[in-house]
Design a protein around this motif. Structure first.
Motif, PDB file in Angstrom:
ATOM      1  N   UNK A 346       0.819  -1.204   0.000  1.00 26.77           N
ATOM      2  CA  UNK A 346       0.000   0.000   0.000  1.00 26.77           C
ATOM      3  C   UNK A 346       0.862   1.268   0.000  1.00 26.77           C
ATOM      4  N   UNK A 347       1.974   1.230   0.734  1.00 21.75           N
ATOM      5  CA  UNK A 347       2.870   2.388   0.757  1.00 21.75           C
ATOM      6  C   UNK A 347       3.486   2.618  -0.612  1.00 21.75           C
ATOM      7  N   UNK A 348       3.868   1.531  -1.254  1.00 17.22           N
ATOM      8  CA  UNK A 348       4.449   1.608  -2.600  1.00 17.22           C
ATOM      9  C   UNK A 348       3.462   2.245  -3.579  1.00 17.22           C
ATOM     10  N   UNK A 349       2.201   1.804  -3.521  1.00 14.51           N
ATOM     11  CA  UNK A 349       1.191   2.359  -4.416  1.00 14.51           C
ATOM     12  C   UNK A 349       0.872   3.814  -4.078  1.00 14.51           C
ATOM     13  N   UNK A 350       0.773   4.149  -2.782  1.00 12.26           N
ATOM     14  CA  UNK A 350       0.463   5.522  -2.370  1.00 12.26           C
ATOM     15  C   UNK A 350       1.563   6.489  -2.806  1.00 12.26           C
ATOM     16  N   UNK A 351       2.818   6.094  -2.634  1.00 12.88           N
ATOM     17  CA  UNK A 351       3.932   6.942  -3.054  1.00 12.88           C
ATOM     18  C   UNK A 351       3.936   7.134  -4.566  1.00 12.88           C
ATOM     19  N   UNK A 352       3.600   6.074  -5.286  1.00 13.81           N
ATOM     20  CA  UNK A 352       3.542   6.168  -6.740  1.00 13.81           C
ATOM     21  C   UNK A 352       2.439   7.101  -7.214  1.00 13.81           C
ATOM     22  N   UNK A 353       1.282   7.021  -6.579  1.00 17.66           N
ATOM     23  CA  UNK A 353       0.155   7.881  -6.967  1.00 17.66           C
ATOM     24  C   UNK A 353       0.474   9.350  -6.688  1.00 17.66           C
ATOM     25  N   UNK A 354       0.999   9.620  -5.494  1.00 20.56           N
ATOM     26  CA  UNK A 354       1.346  11.004  -5.138  1.00 20.56           C
ATOM     27  C   UNK A 354       2.452  11.543  -6.042  1.00 20.56           C
ATOM     28  N   UNK A 355       3.460  10.706  -6.292  1.00 18.05           N
ATOM     29  CA  UNK A 355       4.551  11.121  -7.157  1.00 18.05           C
ATOM     30  C   UNK A 355       4.082  11.430  -8.565  1.00 18.05           C
ATOM     31  N   UNK A 356       3.193  10.592  -9.098  1.00 22.60           N
ATOM     32  CA  UNK A 356       2.693  10.816 -10.455  1.00 22.60           C
ATOM     33  C   UNK A 356       1.808  12.056 -10.512  1.00 22.60           C
ATOM     34  N   UNK A 357       1.031  12.300  -9.453  1.00 23.50           N
ATOM     35  CA  UNK A 357       0.193  13.495  -9.411  1.00 23.50           C
ATOM     36  C   UNK A 357       1.042  14.764  -9.492  1.00 23.50           C
ATOM     37  N   UNK A 386       8.330  21.739  -5.411  1.00 27.13           N
ATOM     38  CA  UNK A 386       7.495  20.565  -5.687  1.00 27.13           C
ATOM     39  C   UNK A 386       8.225  19.573  -6.584  1.00 27.13           C
ATOM     40  N   UNK A 387       9.147  20.062  -7.399  1.00 32.43           N
ATOM     41  CA  UNK A 387       9.931  19.165  -8.252  1.00 32.43           C
ATOM     42  C   UNK A 387      10.793  18.229  -7.426  1.00 32.43           C
ATOM     43  N   UNK A 388      11.470  18.785  -6.430  1.00 26.54           N
ATOM     44  CA  UNK A 388      12.290  17.933  -5.552  1.00 26.54           C
ATOM     45  C   UNK A 388      11.418  16.995  -4.723  1.00 26.54           C
ATOM     46  N   UNK A 389      10.241  17.474  -4.319  1.00 26.27           N
ATOM     47  CA  UNK A 389       9.328  16.588  -3.591  1.00 26.27           C
ATOM     48  C   UNK A 389       8.885  15.433  -4.483  1.00 26.27           C
ATOM     49  N   UNK A 390       8.642  15.723  -5.760  1.00 29.09           N
ATOM     50  CA  UNK A 390       8.297  14.660  -6.717  1.00 29.09           C
ATOM     51  C   UNK A 390       9.419  13.656  -6.828  1.00 29.09           C
ATOM     52  N   UNK A 391      10.655  14.145  -6.899  1.00 25.12           N
ATOM     53  CA  UNK A 391      11.804  13.246  -6.996  1.00 25.12           C
ATOM     54  C   UNK A 391      11.941  12.389  -5.740  1.00 25.12           C
TER      55      UNK A 391
END
Length: 461
Positions: A346-357, A386-391
């Motif tokens: 679930x953490x893996x999926x949540x991080x992926x969703x937030x990162x892609x957003x 926000x770019x570094x947060x995405x990374x």
């Protein structure tokens, strides 16, 4: 209210119903398309041609006269003829004196001549006011109402009044004029249509190189190795599995490469103690194409999302799930839920969703129509903070995906680590350097340097 109205009118171009006659030398595709568009915009148009016979291709509301007669009727003359045919203008030099000549020509290759076509035209007719414009607009774009192409028109010239007259025509046609300065900019403007995605060359070539490397890397680990040691044919992995590994790897690496030149530039400035020295050419070019690198990275991230959505309907996945179900039924044994793995998943999926957003948000704000509506501080906040947060989120997404497999010997085939492990090298390097650079002992002098402070060089006696 009257005051506001007068201010608005002062900013608007000349919208008088009576427009000045425009002359066009040349009745080719572009000349005819431009003449038709000018007539639609309310300009009287006269064509100057070697043959004064009216053709069905010429707009019906336009006159066709000889070059000399047509030139005498207009103050603005658009030269819709190639450079090699400019010689006919020499006998007309006296008639063209004081006229505005708009050069719209292009060449077949970059820097084909020592000087630009517009400068050459100014030499042939020294008494005229030469302006470069319309060379970035095609006849097809004019015929289709400028809906299928860029609306930008680069304009340059030495005479400000002549340039303003041409820019008013550009606006009247529904296009956007961009003032590029004096006629010295004409060669750069003429080279522009000949460049094929100049800022995209490095990102595309880099992406192709990374795709090739990681494709063969995954092919060796996931297809060839099982076939050699386990006699299993996993060649069908090429269609979905390998592709879905390459896409997120490239998205993460390219996103990190967007921010790597920034931290390298900071290190160089700290080392030099000044911001008034040029960066190396390779770093300058790298920084200029960061937007394109980010958009290519977003494209790969989007493909990763689409490929991930189709995983449940794959034949291999359905077979594996049904085999596990049958195995548990035959053994009369049910696997208990592993809450640790559930948390990781679930953490893996949540991080992926937030990162892609946030990835999509970065892509949207890089579009000119959006970036033009935000101030510099807002743009920098989104693209930098926000770019570094995405990374960070995307790197964490990959790390959580790896879980304990980083230390598992079975993850190494022929001593080769999994491909996603390689994808973490550049992002982690960028984040570590950035983390070090925000320490006050480095951040304060770097801020002072970027504000214009210079460290005085120490000279030995």
């Amino acid at each position: 209210m009257n005051k506001n109205s007068s201010n608005i009118m002062a900013l608007a171009p000349n919208t008088s119903n009576k427009r000045k006659t425009v002359c066009i030398f040349g009745t080719g595709d572009f000349g005819r398309a431009l003449g038709y568009k000018l007539i639609q915009s309310g300009y009287p148009v006269v064509f100057g041609s070697r043959s004064t016979q009216t053709s069905s291709l010429i707009p019906k509301d336009a006159e066709v006269l000889s070059h000399a007669e047509a030139a005498q009727k207009a103050a603005i003359i658009i030269i819709a003829i190639q450079r090699q045919h400019y010689d006919f203008l020499i006998p007309l030099a006296e008639i063209l004196r004081g006229k505005v000549l708009v050069d719209i020509s292009n060449n077949l290759k970059i820097n084909q001549y020592p000087e630009s076509n517009a400068e050459y035209l100014a030499q042939l007719v020294p008494g005229a006011k030469v302006v470069k414009a319309f060379n970035t607009v095609s006849a097809w774009a004019l015929q289709s109402g400028t809906l299928d192409a860029s609306r930008q028109v680069f304009v340059c010239g030495d005479d400000m009044e002549a340039k303003q007259m041409v820019m008013d025509i550009v606006r009247a046609l529904g296009l956007t004029p961009l003032d590029q300065g004096s006629l010295l900019a004409a060669q750069e403007i003429e080279n522009y249509p000949l460049q094929l995605f100049p800022m995209w060359k490095f990102p595309i070539l880099l992406s192709l190189g990374l795709i090739t490397f990681f494709f063969f890397y995954c092919l060796i680990r996931d297809v060839i190795y099982p076939y050699v040691y386990e006699n299993k044919d996993y060649s069908f992995f090429i269609a979905i599995s390998i592709t879905n590994r390459i896409c997120p790897i490239l998205a993460l690496i390219l996103l990190a490469l967007v921010y790597l030149p920034g931290v390298l530039a900071a290190i160089i400035q700290l080392y030099r103690g000044t911001k008034y020295r040029r960066f190396p050419d390779w770093l300058d070019k790298w920084m200029l194409c960061r937007k394109q690198l980010g958009l290519v990275a977003l494209a790969f991230a989007s493909l990763h999302v689409l490929y991930t959505l189709v995983i449940p309907i794959r034949s291999f996945v359905r077979w594996r799930i049904s085999s596990q179900t049958v195995s548990q039924a035959l053994n009369n044994k049910t696997e208990p839920l592993n809450t640790t793995n559930a948390w990781l998943s679930d953490s893996y999926l949540a991080l992926g969703i937030l990162g892609f957003f946030l990835f999509v948000l970065l892509g949207i704000t890089s579009l000119p129509s959006v970036s033009n509506n935000v101030n510099w501080r807002e743009f920098r906040f989104v693209q930098s903070k926000l770019g570094y947060l995405t990374l960070v989120l995307c790197t964490a997404h990959t790390m959580v995906y790896g879980g304990k497999r980083f230390l598992s010997p079975s993850s190494y085939r022929w001593y080769l680590p999994n491909a996603y492990m390689l994808s973490l090298i550049i992002p982690c390097t960028v984040l570590v350097i950035k983390f070090v650079l925000i320490f006050p002992c480095l951040d304060k002098p770097l801020t002072r340097i970027r504000q214009g402070w210079e460290r005085k060089p120490q000279y030995s006696e």
